[in-house]
Design an enzyme around this catalytic site. Structure first.
Site, PDB file in Angstrom:
ATOM      1  N   THR A 201      39.226  44.921  30.477  1.00  0.00           N
ATOM      2  CA  THR A 201      40.538  44.642  30.526  1.00  0.00           C
ATOM      3  C   THR A 201      41.038  44.921  28.813  1.00  0.00           C
ATOM      4  O   THR A 201      40.265  44.768  28.054  1.00  0.00           O
ATOM      5  CB  THR A 201      40.639  43.169  30.682  1.00  0.00           C
ATOM      6  OG1 THR A 201      40.613  42.835  31.951  1.00  0.00           O
ATOM      7  CG2 THR A 201      41.994  42.522  30.105  1.00  0.00           C
ATOM      8  N   ARG A 229      44.149  38.013  44.863  1.00  0.00           N
ATOM      9  CA  ARG A 229      43.478  37.121  43.631  1.00  0.00           C
ATOM     10  C   ARG A 229      44.269  37.569  42.333  1.00  0.00           C
ATOM     11  O   ARG A 229      44.232  38.932  42.110  1.00  0.00           O
ATOM     12  CB  ARG A 229      42.073  37.618  43.580  1.00  0.00           C
ATOM     13  CG  ARG A 229      41.453  36.815  42.310  1.00  0.00           C
ATOM     14  CD  ARG A 229      41.237  37.707  41.251  1.00  0.00           C
ATOM     15  NE  ARG A 229      40.542  37.003  40.036  1.00  0.00           N
ATOM     16  CZ  ARG A 229      40.372  37.587  38.693  1.00  0.00           C
ATOM     17  NH1 ARG A 229      41.015  38.532  38.494  1.00  0.00           N
ATOM     18  NH2 ARG A 229      39.877  36.874  37.928  1.00  0.00           N
ATOM     19  N   GLY A 231      44.388  37.101  38.205  1.00  0.00           N
ATOM     20  CA  GLY A 231      43.445  36.266  37.284  1.00  0.00           C
ATOM     21  C   GLY A 231      44.276  35.573  36.078  1.00  0.00           C
ATOM     22  O   GLY A 231      45.301  35.433  36.165  1.00  0.00           O
ATOM     23  N   ASP A 232      43.686  35.702  34.564  1.00  0.00           N
ATOM     24  CA  ASP A 232      44.392  34.919  33.659  1.00  0.00           C
ATOM     25  C   ASP A 232      45.043  36.005  32.940  1.00  0.00           C
ATOM     26  O   ASP A 232      46.130  35.602  32.243  1.00  0.00           O
ATOM     27  CB  ASP A 232      43.269  34.279  32.683  1.00  0.00           C
ATOM     28  CG  ASP A 232      42.340  35.717  32.192  1.00  0.00           C
ATOM     29  OD1 ASP A 232      41.730  36.508  32.958  1.00  0.00           O
ATOM     30  OD2 ASP A 232      42.197  35.754  31.156  1.00  0.00           O
ATOM     31  N   THR A 251      39.832  38.024  27.313  1.00  0.00           N
ATOM     32  CA  THR A 251      39.396  38.908  28.302  1.00  0.00           C
ATOM     33  C   THR A 251      37.939  38.203  28.831  1.00  0.00           C
ATOM     34  O   THR A 251      37.052  37.687  28.108  1.00  0.00           O
ATOM     35  CB  THR A 251      38.907  40.290  27.845  1.00  0.00           C
ATOM     36  OG1 THR A 251      37.895  40.985  28.479  1.00  0.00           O
ATOM     37  CG2 THR A 251      38.100  40.273  26.199  1.00  0.00           C
ATOM     38  N   GLY A 252      37.878  37.975  30.332  1.00  0.00           N
ATOM     39  CA  GLY A 252      36.634  37.239  30.537  1.00  0.00           C
ATOM     40  C   GLY A 252      36.916  36.833  32.305  1.00  0.00           C
ATOM     41  O   GLY A 252      37.717  37.507  32.688  1.00  0.00           O
ATOM     42  N   GLY A 254      38.254  35.332  34.763  1.00  0.00           N
ATOM     43  CA  GLY A 254      39.797  34.573  34.642  1.00  0.00           C
ATOM     44  C   GLY A 254      39.862  33.565  35.055  1.00  0.00           C
ATOM     45  O   GLY A 254      40.712  32.794  34.448  1.00  0.00           O
TER      46      GLY A 254
HETATM   47  N1  ASP Z   1      40.404  38.395  32.658  1.00  0.00           N
HETATM   48  C1  ASP Z   1      40.549  39.349  33.625  1.00  0.00           C
HETATM   49  C2  ASP Z   1      40.545  38.967  34.844  1.00  0.00           C
HETATM   50  O1  ASP Z   1      39.824  37.844  35.380  1.00  0.00           O
HETATM   51  C3  ASP Z   1      39.142  40.415  33.844  1.00  0.00           C
HETATM   52  C4  ASP Z   1      38.651  40.703  32.384  1.00  0.00           C
HETATM   53  O2  ASP Z   1      39.102  40.407  31.323  1.00  0.00           O
HETATM   54  O3  ASP Z   1      37.883  41.797  32.199  1.00  0.00           O
HETATM   55  O4  ASP Z   1      41.331  39.333  35.665  1.00  0.00           O
END
Ligand code: ASP
Length: 339
Positions: A201, A229, A231-232, A251-252, A254
Site C-alpha cells: 500500500t 471487503r 480496508g482502512d 499501512t497494515g 486494515g
Molecule cells: N491497509 C491495507 C488494507 O487493509 C493493506 C496494506 O496496508 O497493505 O487494505
C-alpha cells in the site's frame, strides 16, 4: 534629523531582511507498504528498484513543496507515481481479490480545512487518488464506493480509465494462487489466515511552506479479499488523517486499523494529551494495533516537521525529507530512520 532618518531606514532594512530569511519548514514522508518481507526473499535488483521508485516519488513531492506548492498537491504527486509503479500494491500492481479482479481504495485529506475525499472498490480508475481528490473537490460527499464511484468518475473528464486487467502483474497473480492454496488447505470453520496477504500500500504526508498538512493513501487492499471487503485506506481516521498539527498515513492489516481508528488516534493523542508525535505513534502502532492482534506501520509528521515511521512488521518501504533537507529511503528495521 538626517542621521535619525538614516538610522530608521537601516533599522527597517534589517527587520525586512530578517523577515525574509524566516521561512517555514517543509517536510515530506512517504511509504510503500509494511508487511512480512524477508531479506532473503528480496533480490538485490528488486531492492534497488524499490529504493529508486521511492526516491522518484519523494523528488516529485519535494519539487511541489520547495516551489511553495501545497501539501495537498505534494501528496497527490507522490501517490500518483507510486500507483503507476508495478512494484507497489496500488494502481498498477495492485493485489487480486478472490475473483481474480482488482478493487482499489484511496483517500486524501487536507488538515487545516478538514476537507477529505475517498473512493472504495473502484475497478477502472487508473489513479484512484485522483478520483478521491475529485470527490473532495467536486462532490458534496466524502466517500464514494463501487459503481457509484465509477459513475461519478464518468462525470470527471480528468480521470483516466483503464480496463481492470491493466492492473494485472504476474507477481500478484502468484500471490493470489498461493493464498487460495493455503486457504483450501484450512478447515472450513477456520478463519482464513491473512499473514503476508498484504504489502505495498502507498501513502504520503506533507507539510508545506504555509504550515499546512495533508495526507493520502492508496491501495489494492488484501490479496484474496472477498465480499466487497474494504480496508482502512479509504476510511478517514483509520488509514488517513490530517489536521492543523498532524498528519498520518497507515499501512497494515486494515481491519485492525479501522477498529483502532489508527490515523486519528495518533493525531488525537498529540492534540488532546500533548503527547509528542513519536510517543503517540509508537503507542498506537506498537501497542494498540498489536493488542487487537493486528500488525503494520504508519508514517506521520507534525507542524514542526518532525517525522516518525514506526512499524511492527519485518519491513516497511519508506522515505523522507526533513526540514533541514536531509533525506533517505529504507526498507528494513535496522536501516535509517528519520528520528
Ligand atoms: N491497509 C491495507 C488494507 O487493509 C493493506 C496494506 O496496508 O497493505 O487494505
Amino acid at each position: 534629523m538626517r542621521i535619525f532618518l538614516l538610522l530608521l531606514t537601516l533599522f527597517a532594512m534589517t527587520v525586512h531582511a530578517k523577515e525574509k530569511v524566516v521561512t517555514k519548514p517543509i517536510a515530506l514522508v512517504i511509504h510503500g507498504g509494511a508487511g512480512v518481507i524477508e531479506r532473503a526473499a528480496l533480490s538485490a535488483e528488486n531492492e534497488k528498484a524499490i529504493h529508486t521508485a521511492l526516491d522518484r516519488a519523494l523528488d516529485a513531492g519535494h519539487a511541489v513543496l520547495s516551489k511553495g506548492g501545497s501539501a495537498l498537491d505534494a501528496v497527490s504527486a507522490v501517490v500518483v507515481i507510486l500507483e503507476d509503479s508495478p512494484l507497489f500494491n496500488a494502481g498498477k500492481g495492485a493485489v487480486f481479490n478472490a475473483d481474480g479482479k482488482h478493487e482499489l481504495d484511496a483517500s486524501i485529506m487536507e488538515g487545516h480545512t478538514r476537507r477529505a475525499g475517498a473512493v472504495a472498490s473502484v475497478t477502472t480508475i487508473r489513479n484512484p487518488i485522483h478520483l478521491a481528490r475529485a470527490v473532495m473537490e467536486y462532490s458534496q460527499h466524502v466517500m464514494l464506493a463501487g459503481t457509484g464511484a465509477e459513475q461519478f468518475a464518468d462525470t470527471q473528464t480528468q480521470i483516466n480509465r483503464v480496463p481492470n486487467a491493466w492492473f494485472d502483474t504476474d507477481v500478484r497473480r502468484k500471490q493470489l494462487e498461493l493464498s487460495q492454496q493455503r486457504e483450501s488447505a484450512q478447515a472450513l470453520n477456520e478463519i482464513p489466515t491473512v499473514s503476508g496477504a498484504y504489502f505495498g500500500t502507498v501513502g504520503a504526508v506533507a507539510l508545506d511552506a504555509q504550515g499546512h498538512i495533508a495526507a493520502a493513501t492508496s491501495t489494492g487492499g488484501m490479496t484474496n479479499k472477498k465480499f466487497g471487503r474494504v480496508g482502512d485506506s479509504p476510511v478517514i481516521g483509520a488509514g488517513t488523517w490530517a489536521d492543523e498539527n498532524c498528519g498520518v498515513s497507515g499501512t497494515g492489516w486494515g481491519e485492525h486499523y479501522i477498529r483502532n481508528a489508527v490515523a486519528h488516534d495518533i493525531c488525537a493523542r498529540v492534540a488532546y494529551r500533548g503527547d509528542t508525535l513519536a510517543a503517540a505513534a509508537d503507542e498506537v502502532i506498537l501497542k494498540r494495533v498489536v493488542a487487537t492482534g493486528g500488525d503494520g506501520g504508519a508514517i506521520a509528521l507534525d507542524r514542526e516537521g518532525n517525522i516518525v515511521m514506526p512499524f511492527n512488521t519485518s519491513g516497511m518501504y519508506r522515505a523522507w525529507i526533513k526540514p533541514d533537507g536531509s533525506r533517505g529511503t529504507a526498507i528494513f528495521k535496522e536501516e535509517g530512520t528519520a528520528r
